[in-house]
Write a protein that holds these residues in place. Structure first.
Motif, PDB file in Angstrom:
ATOM      1  N   GLU A 221      48.148  32.981  37.258  1.00  0.00           N
ATOM      2  CA  GLU A 221      46.887  33.721  37.393  1.00  0.00           C
ATOM      3  C   GLU A 221      46.385  34.257  36.063  1.00  0.00           C
ATOM      4  O   GLU A 221      47.149  34.795  35.267  1.00  0.00           O
ATOM      5  CB  GLU A 221      47.077  34.885  38.379  1.00  0.00           C
ATOM      6  CG  GLU A 221      45.876  35.823  38.491  1.00  0.00           C
ATOM      7  CD  GLU A 221      45.855  36.618  39.780  1.00  0.00           C
ATOM      8  OE1 GLU A 221      46.366  36.105  40.791  1.00  0.00           O
ATOM      9  OE2 GLU A 221      45.312  37.737  39.787  1.00  0.00           O
ATOM     10  N   THR A 222      45.087  34.087  35.865  1.00  0.00           N
ATOM     11  CA  THR A 222      44.348  34.807  34.840  1.00  0.00           C
ATOM     12  C   THR A 222      43.369  35.760  35.513  1.00  0.00           C
ATOM     13  O   THR A 222      43.231  36.916  35.109  1.00  0.00           O
ATOM     14  CB  THR A 222      43.563  33.841  33.926  1.00  0.00           C
ATOM     15  OG1 THR A 222      44.441  32.858  33.400  1.00  0.00           O
ATOM     16  CG2 THR A 222      42.891  34.591  32.788  1.00  0.00           C
ATOM     17  N   GLY A 223      42.693  35.246  36.555  1.00  0.00           N
ATOM     18  CA  GLY A 223      41.727  36.050  37.294  1.00  0.00           C
ATOM     19  C   GLY A 223      41.708  35.670  38.763  1.00  0.00           C
ATOM     20  O   GLY A 223      40.733  35.089  39.239  1.00  0.00           O
ATOM     21  N   GLY A 224      42.782  35.943  39.479  1.00  0.00           N
ATOM     22  CA  GLY A 224      42.830  35.719  40.915  1.00  0.00           C
ATOM     23  C   GLY A 224      43.566  34.484  41.363  1.00  0.00           C
ATOM     24  O   GLY A 224      43.657  34.216  42.561  1.00  0.00           O
ATOM     25  N   ARG A 322      35.686  50.029  43.396  1.00  0.00           N
ATOM     26  CA  ARG A 322      34.644  49.043  43.130  1.00  0.00           C
ATOM     27  C   ARG A 322      33.467  49.331  44.053  1.00  0.00           C
ATOM     28  O   ARG A 322      33.651  49.555  45.232  1.00  0.00           O
ATOM     29  CB  ARG A 322      35.152  47.623  43.376  1.00  0.00           C
ATOM     30  CG  ARG A 322      34.093  46.559  43.092  1.00  0.00           C
ATOM     31  CD  ARG A 322      34.538  45.167  43.483  1.00  0.00           C
ATOM     32  NE  ARG A 322      35.552  44.636  42.583  1.00  0.00           N
ATOM     33  CZ  ARG A 322      35.930  43.359  42.586  1.00  0.00           C
ATOM     34  NH1 ARG A 322      35.395  42.511  43.447  1.00  0.00           N
ATOM     35  NH2 ARG A 322      36.856  42.933  41.758  1.00  0.00           N
ATOM     36  N   ASP A 323      32.279  49.292  43.493  1.00  0.00           N
ATOM     37  CA  ASP A 323      31.083  49.583  44.289  1.00  0.00           C
ATOM     38  C   ASP A 323      30.716  48.351  45.107  1.00  0.00           C
ATOM     39  O   ASP A 323      29.714  47.676  44.849  1.00  0.00           O
ATOM     40  CB  ASP A 323      29.930  49.996  43.372  1.00  0.00           C
ATOM     41  CG  ASP A 323      28.739  50.519  44.161  1.00  0.00           C
ATOM     42  OD1 ASP A 323      28.898  50.780  45.373  1.00  0.00           O
ATOM     43  OD2 ASP A 323      27.651  50.659  43.573  1.00  0.00           O
ATOM     44  N   TYR A 450      44.824  47.483  49.637  1.00  0.00           N
ATOM     45  CA  TYR A 450      43.434  47.116  49.865  1.00  0.00           C
ATOM     46  C   TYR A 450      43.341  45.795  50.631  1.00  0.00           C
ATOM     47  O   TYR A 450      44.290  44.987  50.598  1.00  0.00           O
ATOM     48  CB  TYR A 450      42.705  46.919  48.523  1.00  0.00           C
ATOM     49  CG  TYR A 450      42.600  48.119  47.637  1.00  0.00           C
ATOM     50  CD1 TYR A 450      42.747  49.415  48.129  1.00  0.00           C
ATOM     51  CD2 TYR A 450      42.345  47.966  46.269  1.00  0.00           C
ATOM     52  CE1 TYR A 450      42.636  50.514  47.300  1.00  0.00           C
ATOM     53  CE2 TYR A 450      42.227  49.057  45.428  1.00  0.00           C
ATOM     54  CZ  TYR A 450      42.373  50.331  45.947  1.00  0.00           C
ATOM     55  OH  TYR A 450      42.260  51.423  45.113  1.00  0.00           O
ATOM     56  N   PRO A 451      42.219  45.534  51.273  1.00  0.00           N
ATOM     57  CA  PRO A 451      41.972  44.155  51.729  1.00  0.00           C
ATOM     58  C   PRO A 451      41.799  43.282  50.496  1.00  0.00           C
ATOM     59  O   PRO A 451      41.065  43.651  49.569  1.00  0.00           O
ATOM     60  CB  PRO A 451      40.680  44.264  52.544  1.00  0.00           C
ATOM     61  CG  PRO A 451      40.027  45.512  52.070  1.00  0.00           C
ATOM     62  CD  PRO A 451      41.088  46.429  51.562  1.00  0.00           C
ATOM     63  N   GLN A 452      42.469  42.143  50.453  1.00  0.00           N
ATOM     64  CA  GLN A 452      42.376  41.327  49.234  1.00  0.00           C
ATOM     65  C   GLN A 452      40.968  40.774  49.032  1.00  0.00           C
ATOM     66  O   GLN A 452      40.544  40.571  47.904  1.00  0.00           O
ATOM     67  CB  GLN A 452      43.396  40.188  49.278  1.00  0.00           C
ATOM     68  CG  GLN A 452      43.699  39.560  47.923  1.00  0.00           C
ATOM     69  CD  GLN A 452      42.688  38.488  47.516  1.00  0.00           C
ATOM     70  OE1 GLN A 452      42.099  37.821  48.363  1.00  0.00           O
ATOM     71  NE2 GLN A 452      42.510  38.307  46.218  1.00  0.00           N
ATOM     72  N   MET A 453      40.246  40.549  50.113  1.00  0.00           N
ATOM     73  CA  MET A 453      38.846  40.111  50.036  1.00  0.00           C
ATOM     74  C   MET A 453      37.961  41.087  50.801  1.00  0.00           C
ATOM     75  O   MET A 453      38.373  41.621  51.829  1.00  0.00           O
ATOM     76  CB  MET A 453      38.664  38.712  50.629  1.00  0.00           C
ATOM     77  CG  MET A 453      39.462  37.615  49.985  1.00  0.00           C
ATOM     78  SD  MET A 453      39.098  36.014  50.754  1.00  0.00           S
ATOM     79  CE  MET A 453      40.546  35.080  50.273  1.00  0.00           C
ATOM     80  N   PHE A 454      36.740  41.291  50.312  1.00  0.00           N
ATOM     81  CA  PHE A 454      35.800  42.158  51.025  1.00  0.00           C
ATOM     82  C   PHE A 454      35.033  41.401  52.108  1.00  0.00           C
ATOM     83  O   PHE A 454      34.319  41.997  52.904  1.00  0.00           O
ATOM     84  CB  PHE A 454      34.825  42.843  50.058  1.00  0.00           C
ATOM     85  CG  PHE A 454      33.878  41.920  49.334  1.00  0.00           C
ATOM     86  CD1 PHE A 454      32.713  41.459  49.936  1.00  0.00           C
ATOM     87  CD2 PHE A 454      34.134  41.536  48.020  1.00  0.00           C
ATOM     88  CE1 PHE A 454      31.835  40.625  49.265  1.00  0.00           C
ATOM     89  CE2 PHE A 454      33.261  40.703  47.336  1.00  0.00           C
ATOM     90  CZ  PHE A 454      32.099  40.247  47.958  1.00  0.00           C
ATOM     91  N   LYS A 455      35.207  40.081  52.145  1.00  0.00           N
ATOM     92  CA  LYS A 455      34.572  39.249  53.163  1.00  0.00           C
ATOM     93  C   LYS A 455      35.534  38.127  53.496  1.00  0.00           C
ATOM     94  O   LYS A 455      36.536  37.921  52.806  1.00  0.00           O
ATOM     95  CB  LYS A 455      33.256  38.676  52.647  1.00  0.00           C
ATOM     96  CG  LYS A 455      33.416  37.765  51.423  1.00  0.00           C
ATOM     97  CD  LYS A 455      32.097  37.216  50.931  1.00  0.00           C
ATOM     98  CE  LYS A 455      32.307  36.279  49.734  1.00  0.00           C
ATOM     99  NZ  LYS A 455      31.035  35.708  49.248  1.00  0.00           N
ATOM    100  N   THR A 470      40.224  42.819  44.013  1.00  0.00           N
ATOM    101  CA  THR A 470      41.256  43.286  43.087  1.00  0.00           C
ATOM    102  C   THR A 470      41.418  42.427  41.837  1.00  0.00           C
ATOM    103  O   THR A 470      42.290  42.717  41.013  1.00  0.00           O
ATOM    104  CB  THR A 470      42.623  43.332  43.807  1.00  0.00           C
ATOM    105  OG1 THR A 470      42.846  42.079  44.455  1.00  0.00           O
ATOM    106  CG2 THR A 470      42.662  44.432  44.842  1.00  0.00           C
ATOM    107  N   VAL A 471      40.609  41.401  41.675  1.00  0.00           N
ATOM    108  CA  VAL A 471      40.901  40.425  40.628  1.00  0.00           C
ATOM    109  C   VAL A 471      40.681  40.980  39.223  1.00  0.00           C
ATOM    110  O   VAL A 471      41.604  41.050  38.418  1.00  0.00           O
ATOM    111  CB  VAL A 471      40.105  39.124  40.853  1.00  0.00           C
ATOM    112  CG1 VAL A 471      40.094  38.271  39.599  1.00  0.00           C
ATOM    113  CG2 VAL A 471      40.714  38.338  42.003  1.00  0.00           C
TER     114      VAL A 471
END
Length: 532
Positions: A221-224, A322-323, A450-455, A470-471
């Motif tokens: 991983e670098t970003g997710g 995160r907003d 947290y939920p790993q995804m918001f959707k 969270t990425v």
């Protein structure tokens, strides 16, 4: 308590029947009749590391028998899922050698006879390093780039006795957290449901583990790229603290700043056991000196118990982090998960990052991948003198292309032997970590969950990207994260929780994730479809 032995196999037989019935009632409306071929029974479906080790010890099966069964399953379903770029041509010979050593009473490693897969971005001696990029793919007429030696994590896994089935598909330069579409080998499909994106960039590893093509997998991983495919395909992923696991011999994006090697598994225990093998210092990667004194004395499985959440203080997702609102269904699933955490004895704290500048600080942070040109130079030099390409200038000249990861330099490519200016990234990580650690200390938090995804996971046919929560935050801070299955959306898309905490807190996070996993048991084995 964990269910083991024959009781677990009985439960899994029932789970298979349940999964088939669910497939008939829920999945078939979404699958054209022409592709809905019946799933083949698989003797080792959802088998765990401990169950395999016990079976070997009791003589119930041999490594050759197990590996052959996985190869047969892969031959059946791989055409419809495209998880692999290269298979290990020597895998049965290697399996036979483990059987010989076992029969002779020789000392074996902790992963002896365990089928695993390796992400394409991680070097295996003698096998092409394509970076997921067509100009380096021999199958596409590209340059054959062969590393002379294994990456340290591969060497450690081999020494532990793991049997490498093959190398798994990635998008070009591992540069997508959602799908593998840009790979020279094309898309990898989600094991849970081919309609959904597989997550990236460890797309093939997640599919292989979730789809029972292997027991364990190496992700990066670098970003997710560890957490996104794990969450999308209903498995456990460990994104470790930066510097815990060596990333030498791995195609870089943020090799000096963000890149980490981690594990994919179907259970928390198995993910932790694999981390025990690959973590720790090596002179091949000086960054790993930071791990000294920061690893648990008794290993990453040492805190796995069903009381780990008792008395823990857990921070919850909110706009201070995160907003970004959760979708209504995500919020419902998260609310249920919060109740489950509380039922296990945890105390929850709502939005502990409220009234901080955390979200704004992350949003304005330097991304930390300005060193990619320099990191690529180091990577290419490590391939060895016999490799077709040994530096970035040769990479550009011989392929006739400037890799997309270099476009950030706007044509002004630096001297790869100079020093990258990482001062902006260092300042950003310092600021993010200060807020992060201050909040953890202020509320005496043991973890954030947290939920790993918001959707829910997007459809592969769409242009949507995975909506991770969270990425950027986790990768910029360099802190660890563990994903664990936590249910399903009405569409059948998996819902997962992300457990995160301070640097070097992997063992504690794994303990809490294990407690949650054992209390809820949400993962269901996916029903794979043959290609017609």
């Amino acid at each position: 308590m964990r269910i083991q032995g024959s009781a677990l196999f009985k439960r899994r037989r029932l789970s298979l029947i349940t999964a088939l019935l669910l497939a008939i009632t829920l999945l078939l409306p979404y699958i054209p009749a022409s592709t809905a071929a019946a799933a083949q029974a698989f003797a080792y479906e959802e088998i765990t590391l401990e169950e395999l080790q016990d079976g070997y010890a009791d003589g119930k099966f041999t490594t050759v028998q197990v590996v052959q069964a996985y190869l047969d399953r892969i031959q059946l379903y791989e055409p419809n899922y495209n998880a692999f770029t290269t298979m290990n041509a020597n895998v049965l010979k290697e399996a036979a050698e483990i059987d010989r050593a076992r029969a002779a009473g020789e000392e074996l490693g902790p992963l002896a006879g365990i089928p695993i897969v390796i992400k394409e971005a991680v070097d295996m001696a003698g096998y092409p390093s394509t970076m997921g990029w067509a100009p380096l793919s021999p199958e596409k007429g590209g340059i054959r780039l062969i590393p002379e030696k294994d990456a340290p994590v591969v060497a450690r896994l081999k020494a532990a006795g793991a049997v490498i089935i093959g190398r798994t598909n990635i998008p070009a330069f591992s540069s997508s957290g959602t799908r593998a579409t840009t790979s020279w080998d094309g898309d990898t499909y989600n094991a849970v449901d081919r309609r959904f994106v597989p997550g990236g960039s460890s797309s093939g590893t997640a599919m292989s583990v979730s789809g029972n093509f292997a027991v364990l997998g190496i992700a990066e991983e670098t970003g997710g790229s560890i957490q996104n495919p794990a969450a999308a395909q209903n498995i456990v992923g460990i994104k470790p603290t930066f510097g815990l696991v060596p990333n030498a011999g791995v195609v870089p994006l943020g090799g000096s700043t963000r890149d980490v090697i981690g594990t994919h598994a179907r259970t928390v225990h198995d993910a932790a056991a694999m981390l025990d093998v690959i973590a720790g210092y090596t002179h091949e990667d000086p960054k790993t000196v930071a791990s000294i004194g920061n690893m648990p004395a008794n290993g990453y499985t040492s805190k796995l118990n069903t009381q780990a959440l008792q008395g823990k203080r857990i921070g919850l997702y909110g706009k201070g982090w995160r907003d970004q609102d959760l979708t209504p269904e995500t919020q419902q699933l998260y609310d249920r998960a919060i109740q489950e955490l509380v039922a296990q004895g945890a105390t929850v704290i709502t939005d502990p990052f409220a009234d901080t500048d955390f979200a704004a600080t992350v949003k304005s942070a330097d991304g930390g991948i300005g060193s990619v040109y320099y990191d690529m130079q180091d990577y290419l030099e490590r391939l060895g003198p016999s490799a077709a390409i040994n530096n970035v200038q040769e990479l550009i000249e011989m392929t006739g292309e400037v890799p997309s990861v270099f476009t950030r330099y706007d044509g002004n490519l630096p001297d790869p032997n100079s020093e990258p200016d990482l001062s902006a990234f260092i300042a950003s990580r310092t600021d993010i970590l200060k807020i992060f650690n201050d909040v953890m200390d202020k509320y005496d938090l043991d973890a954030l969950v947290y939920p790993q995804m918001f959707k829910e996971t997007p459809l592969l046919s769409s242009e949507d990207n995975i909506g991770a929560t969270t990425v950027s935050e986790i990768n910029l801070a360099g802190v660890p994260l563990v994903t664990v299955p936590a249910g399903y959306y009405k569409s059948g898309s998996p819902f997962e929780l992300a457990f995160t905490g301070k640097m070097w807190s992997e063992a504690d996070l794994l303990g809490m994730a294990y407690d949650y996993e054992q209390a809820t048991a949400y993962r269901k084995a996916p029903v794979l479809l043959e290609k017609e």
